[in-house]
Design a protein around this motif. Structure first.
Motif, mmCIF file in Angstrom:
data_model
loop_
_atom_site.group_PDB
_atom_site.id
_atom_site.type_symbol
_atom_site.label_atom_id
_atom_site.label_comp_id
_atom_site.label_asym_id
_atom_site.label_seq_id
_atom_site.Cartn_x
_atom_site.Cartn_y
_atom_site.Cartn_z
ATOM 1 N N GLU A 350 -19.622 20.569 -26.781
ATOM 2 C CA GLU A 350 -20.789 21.364 -27.139
ATOM 3 C C GLU A 350 -22.056 20.514 -27.111
ATOM 4 O OE1 GLU A 350 -19.286 24.766 -30.171
ATOM 5 O OE2 GLU A 350 -18.813 22.730 -30.765
ATOM 6 N N LEU A 353 -23.339 20.033 -23.691
ATOM 7 C CA LEU A 353 -24.046 21.228 -23.271
ATOM 8 C C LEU A 353 -25.467 21.261 -23.817
ATOM 9 C CD1 LEU A 353 -23.054 23.886 -21.838
ATOM 10 C CD2 LEU A 353 -22.752 24.813 -24.101
ATOM 11 N N LEU A 354 -25.628 20.657 -24.989
ATOM 12 C CA LEU A 354 -26.881 20.750 -25.747
ATOM 13 C C LEU A 354 -28.092 20.415 -24.889
ATOM 14 C CD1 LEU A 354 -27.108 19.557 -29.373
ATOM 15 C CD2 LEU A 354 -29.002 19.140 -27.883
ATOM 16 N N SER A 355 -28.048 19.310 -24.177
ATOM 17 C CA SER A 355 -29.209 18.975 -23.350
ATOM 18 C C SER A 355 -28.862 18.972 -21.866
ATOM 19 C CB SER A 355 -29.762 17.603 -23.753
ATOM 20 O OG SER A 355 -28.947 16.587 -23.224
ATOM 21 N N LEU A 363 -24.582 26.441 -16.830
ATOM 22 C CA LEU A 363 -24.844 27.843 -17.125
ATOM 23 C C LEU A 363 -24.456 28.678 -15.913
ATOM 24 C CD1 LEU A 363 -28.332 27.826 -18.869
ATOM 25 C CD2 LEU A 363 -26.109 28.298 -19.877
ATOM 26 N N LEU A 369 -21.787 30.661 -20.404
ATOM 27 C CA LEU A 369 -21.555 29.217 -20.368
ATOM 28 C C LEU A 369 -20.309 28.893 -19.566
ATOM 29 C CD1 LEU A 369 -22.163 28.660 -24.160
ATOM 30 C CD2 LEU A 369 -23.740 28.103 -22.329
ATOM 31 N N TRP A 371 -17.644 26.654 -19.870
ATOM 32 C CA TRP A 371 -17.046 25.697 -20.809
ATOM 33 C C TRP A 371 -16.225 24.637 -20.085
ATOM 34 C CZ3 TRP A 371 -19.074 24.723 -25.093
ATOM 35 C CH2 TRP A 371 -19.618 25.718 -25.911
#
Lengths: 507, 360
Positions: A350, A353-355, A363, A369, A371
């Motif tokens: 996660e 994914l944040l930045s 995306l 998302l 994953w």
């Protein structure tokens, strides 16, 4: 001469971690003794035991040839042991004298106390005005408040934890003069640091810790910095390799950047201007709290500016949000790892994914998302940057500071950025991890990125920077080529010795 | 000495064990309370939890279960989205009322015409009405940094006044012999929201609730917006770093939860309730807060929690009429559930240690 403090076989074990095992050494009266070791080597736990904050599991201590087992810091202070912490315990809204009074068992009337503060500050060359508000003081002056608070108790042993990490070179010189004067009067000083040159110039003896154990003791003046480093790390460290490539076009340009700080007691940025070219590393020095956090926020897009103040690749980015700036190729790594650069309770996947969502194509259609790809990205960071963790499913807060820092820097560098901004990239990171982070930053520059490194570690900046500037009170000095700069020149760029003028004026 | 020690990572076991243990604790403490009121605790608990599902009258109560759970789940899903982002909408009750009043006004404006579009239009108006009521605290927070907890709660009382105005004034049934209350929307074919399968309690509102459960789960686990919601709630500074716009998040979350509460309101007034009356609202908006937390702010958990809470409503009413249990006792019983749940949630992030020791 008999020893002031003798430590024999001291040990402390936490669940799963041996913080200290069988540590023995002694300090003579009037000796400045260094405790040297990497982050996590057990220095902090050891001094906390001496200061009564942590109770040892094994071993014993003697002070003045008497058994010494403090159960709380008050007992330690009563025995003549005082400590200056790395992080200050001061109230910003109160004055110097009020802060000193708060730390005393039976504070005298404020007028008497102010007079004593002025006297001690004069005696030991620590300029400080008792009536000033702590919120307005520089880091160096705040440290003086802590030191004077200790000196008023007439200690026999003064423990100083990483005291120079927040000081300019000139302030370091003042501090060292004070410490030598104290030692000449017979006060022993236990000096904790990982800065080798400081220890060589200041200390009479050194005990070197590695993984909680004493691995060597020596007279630091007889050793080279390289030898000390080897004892501390256990292996030889290689300096980062640099390939001085050709510098390209300007990739990041900041012009006339002025911005109020969103942080309480923060520093407003004032007319900051610099340009970084492709392949260039700009080092920005400065004592903490001089606008570093604000500068990073203004560059990452968390704070927006008036048009024209920030240009990325020639495009005006002043009004753009972080995601839009990432689209232009700028990545950033803030200083605070937990809570700012990473979400503590979220997994590494996660957090990847944040930045990294945008530049790594995590995306899918309609904002859903991917994953699977996010997990692959997290695994790639873990593998490329040697992050020690069970896997991408681990929570960010379960990682040690150094490992999380490697993850955060790796996450940004693996997005093929054209502009990299990092604040304190190796703070609290062990020497080998710090070396690999610096190498990664240089490698990225060699691949054509413009890199801005904001740091308080001058050695680090001199090692990796092409050009050099310093932040002082929210203003940035004009960038200069890093080659050939002396420490004195850098110190003046950083604002010299904060607070000297004030003290002279009131004297 | 007992002390709490922070876990290195949140416990997945306690995440789902806490609600179950909370239900058990509530049964024990509630039983004691019923005993103190002079009732047989076993019989009271049996009346609340067993009779509605498997007793003589289960054929009737089982249908009621979906009727009651539908609005609770619909509202709770919207609230949970906001709660996860750290945006505290406490005023779903008001948004529920306004949704019902606005939707009913639009529907009744066509009376007695018959068109296919009247029902969907009324539903849409209900959602927009609830959304507007939810956006008031959102805009005030974004523009003036007011506290959305207070503003949304206060707006419940404003909504109740509007409800009374509607029931006694502009929506009053002209053929109602001056009694308060609107025309019956469930008896006006163009706006009626009947049971789709007789005896099941399944109406369009319940169908919508089930769809919303599915969508909510999809958004929270698979969509960028759900990720941003969780990020904003867990680490606000990291969310800003990631590029989340906090103001936009406030507007979306409060608007969304308002719209869902409004939907619950309009489905209720066109179906089971039928009439806009001064006592139209029965506290679904507040109970949904308990449902959201009991369901771990997770859509599937909320569905289960909504059914459980509906059961305590139905069983509680049954116990009130059959055993003479005061209705306040049943409300206290529901409150205990939230109390125990919040208390037990500590174990998600901490573990209990015996003996002394010093944390560093």
């Amino acid at each position: 001469m008999s020893d002031l403090l003798r430590i024999e076989g001291l040990g402390k074990t936490y669940p799963g971690v041996v913080a200290n095992a069988d540590v023995s050494f002694a300090i003579r009266p009037g000796e400045i003794h260094a405790l040297l070791g990497e982050n996590g080597a057990g220095k902090s736990t050891l001094v906390k035991m001496i200061y009564g904050l942590v109770r040892p599991d094994t071993g014993r201590m003697t002070l003045h040839a008497q058994a010494y087992a403090p159960t709380e810091p008050r007992a330690a202070r009563a025995s003549g042991v005082a400590m200056v912490f790395q992080h200050f315990n001061l109230f910003e809204a109160l004055t110097v004298a009020e802060n000193v009074a708060l730390g005393m068992e039976n504070p005298p009337p404020m007028k008497t106390l102010s007079a004593r503060i002025a006297q001690v500050s004069g005696d030991y060359g620590l300029p400080l005005d008792p009536a000033r508000r702590v919120g307005d003081l520089s880091a160096g002056e705040r440290q003086r408040v802590e030191i004077i608070r200790c000196l008023l108790q007439s200690p026999r042993l003064l423990i100083m934890d990483e005291p120079t990490s927040v000081l300019t070179p000139q302030e370091v010189a003042i501090l060292f003069a004070t410490l030598r004067k104290l030692a000449a009067e017979g006060v022993s000083i236990l000096y904790i640091s990982h800065k080798l040159e400081e220890i060589r110039s200041l200390c009479d003896g050194a005990t070197i810790l590695r993984r909680g154990r004493v691995v060597a003791s020596c007279t630091p003046r007889d050793k080279t910095a390289g030898e000390l480093a080897e004892m501390m790390v256990g292996s030889a460290l290689s300096a980062p390799a640099r390939q001085p490539g050709a510098k390209g076009d300007v990739a990041l340009e900041v012009a006339g950047l002025s911005l109020a700080s969103p942080i309480a007691f923060g520093t407003a940025l004032k007319d900051i201007r610099f340009a970084v070219r492709k392949g260039e590393v700009l080092g920005i020095a400065g004592v903490a709290g001089n606008g570093q956090d604000e500068l990073l926020l203004a560059l990452s897009g968390e704070l927006r500016t008036a048009p024209g103040m920030v240009r990325i690749g020639g495009k005006d980015a002043g009004a753009l949000r972080p995601t839009q700036r990432r689209a232009l190729g700028l990545v950033a790594a803030p200083e605070e790892r937990l809570g700012h650069a990473a979400a503590p309770d979220m997994t590494l996947t996660e957090n990847a994914l944040l930045s990294g969502a945008l530049r790594r194509g995590l995306l899918g259609r309609g904002g859903f998302l991917r994953w699977g790809q996010a997990k692959d990205f997290a695994s790639e960071i873990i593998a490329s940057f040697d992050v020690r963790t069970p896997g991408p499913g681990a929570a960010a807060r379960s990682l040690s500071g150094g490992n999380l820092q490697k993850f955060v820097v790796g996450r940004e560098l693996l997005q093929s950025p054209s502009v990299v901004v990092v604040n304190q990239p190796t703070w609290g990171v062990d020497a080998s991890a710090a070396a690999s982070i610096r190498q990664a930053l240089l490698d990225r520059a060699a691949q054509g990125a413009a890199v801005v490194v904001i740091s308080q570690d001058l050695d680090e900046l001199l090692e990796i920077s092409d050009s050099f500037a310093a932040l002082n009170g929210g203003r940035l000095s004009a960038p200069r080529p890093a080659q050939g700069l002396t420490v004195e020149e850098i110190g003046l760029m950083m604002g010299g010795a904060h607070g000297m003028e004030v003290a002279h004026a009131s004297a | 000495m007992l002390r709490l020690e922070k876990r290195p990572a949140p416990s997945r076991f306690w995440l789902w064990a806490a609600p179950i243990v909370a239900v058990l604790c509530t049964m024990v403490a509630g039983g004691l309370m019923f005993a103190a009121l002079g009732k047989n605790p076993i019989e009271a608990l049996r009346t609340i939890f067993w009779e509605p599902l498997f007793g003589e009258l289960a054929w009737y109560f089982r249908g009621q279960l979906l009727l009651k759970a539908g609005p609770l789940v619909l509202i709770a899903i919207g609230l949970a989205m906001g709660y996860r982002a750290g945006i505290w909408n406490i005023g779903a009750e008001g948004q529920y009322i306004i949704g019902a009043v606005v939707g009913a006004s639009v529907g009744l404006a066509f009376y007695p015409a018959e068109h296919w579009f009247i029902f969907p239009l009324a539903i849409l108006a209900g959602a927009l009405g609830g959304m507007t009521w939810g956006l008031i605290p959102a805009i005030l927070r974004v523009k003036f940094r007011t506290n959305e907890i207070l503003v949304s709660l206060m707006l419940v009382y404003v909504a109740q006044t509007i409800l009374a105005m509607a029931a006694l004034g502009f929506l009053r049934n002209p053929e109602g012999n001056n009694f308060p209350g609107s025309r019956n929307l469930s008896q006006y074919p163009a706006t009626a929201n009947p049971e789709l399968i007789s005896g099941t309690g399944l109406h369009w509102g319940v169908v919508t609730a089930l769809i919303v459960v599915l969508l909510g789960w999809l958004i929270l686990s698979r969509h960028r917006f759900g990720f941003e919601i969780r990020l904003a709630g867990q680490a606000p500074r990291a969310a800003r770093f990631a590029g989340v716009n906090p103001d936009r998040m406030v507007l979306i979350c409060l608007g969304l939860s308002g719209a869902l509460a409004g939907l619950a309101g309009i489905f209720e007034v066109t179906g089971p309730s039928g009439i806009i009356s001064p006592d139209f609202n029965v506290g679904y908006g507040f109970t949904a807060i308990i449902v959201a937390f009991l369901g771990r702010l997770h859509p599937v958990g909320i569905l289960l929690a909504g059914l459980l809470m509906a059961l305590t409503y139905i069983g509680g009413e049954y116990a009130a009429t059959n055993l003479g249990l005061p209705s306040a006792a049943v409300q206290a019983f529901q409150g205990m559930l939230l109390f125990f749940l919040l208390a037990l949630d500590v174990f998600g992030n901490y573990r209990l240690r015996f003996g002394s020791g010093r944390a560093v």
